[in-house]
Design a protein around this motif. Structure first.
Motif, short mmCIF file in Angstrom:
data_model
loop_
_atom_site.label_atom_id
_atom_site.label_comp_id
_atom_site.label_asym_id
_atom_site.label_seq_id
_atom_site.Cartn_x
_atom_site.Cartn_y
_atom_site.Cartn_z
N PRO A 85 -26.29 19.17 -25.30
CA PRO A 85 -25.11 19.14 -26.19
C PRO A 85 -25.37 18.35 -27.48
N ILE A 86 -26.23 17.34 -27.42
CA ILE A 86 -26.57 16.60 -28.64
C ILE A 86 -27.25 17.55 -29.63
N ASN A 92 -24.83 22.60 -34.97
CA ASN A 92 -23.52 23.00 -35.51
C ASN A 92 -23.22 22.27 -36.81
N ARG A 93 -23.47 20.97 -36.86
CA ARG A 93 -23.22 20.20 -38.08
C ARG A 93 -24.12 20.68 -39.22
N TRP A 99 -26.43 20.75 -43.87
CA TRP A 99 -27.43 19.69 -43.78
C TRP A 99 -28.81 20.31 -43.56
N GLY A 100 -29.82 19.68 -44.12
CA GLY A 100 -31.19 20.14 -43.93
C GLY A 100 -31.83 19.50 -42.71
#
Length: 123
Positions: A85-86, A92-93, A99-100
């Motif tokens: 999940p991490i 997802n973020r 974000w790269g």
């Protein structure tokens, strides 16, 4: 190696460890290694070693190895349940916020600073 016949299952987990502790305490009180060989093992008259010694040794080692394997598998399972999940959340973020890949390195460093025992950063 279960319920009978000298096996070492969970029912034996309440083994009377006082014997081992007493042996350790006794050698500490004496402050010597009497009864031990130069290699640290206990000396025994070769005639007193039973023919089935190696079978007994194997019987002792078998549950230890089994529990070691079970422990490793259990830890690996828990780590997958933690990290999956991490990783999904990071992905997802990245997708939602644009974000790269550098964010992963930054998160690794910051998490390792906060939780040094976990070793998140790739050193």
């Amino acid at each position: 190696m279960g319920g009978g016949g000298g096996g070492f299952g969970r029912e034996d987990a309440a083994f009377d460890g006082e014997v081992g502790e007493a042996i350790c305490r006794e050698s500490q009180v004496r402050g010597d290694d009497s009864g031990k060989s130069a290699e640290g093992g206990f000396l025994a008259d070769s005639s007193s070693i039973a023919e089935d010694y190696h079978d007994f040794l194997r019987e002792l080692k078998e549950p230890i190895v089994q529990y070691q394997v079970r422990a490793v598998l259990s830890v690996n399972c828990e780590l997958v349940l933690l990290y999956w999940p991490i990783g999904r959340n990071i992905l997802n973020r990245q997708q939602q916020r644009g974000w790269g890949a550098k964010v992963i390195d930054n998160l690794g460093v910051d998490l390792e600073t906060a939780l040094p025992e976990m070793m998140f950063a790739d050193d």
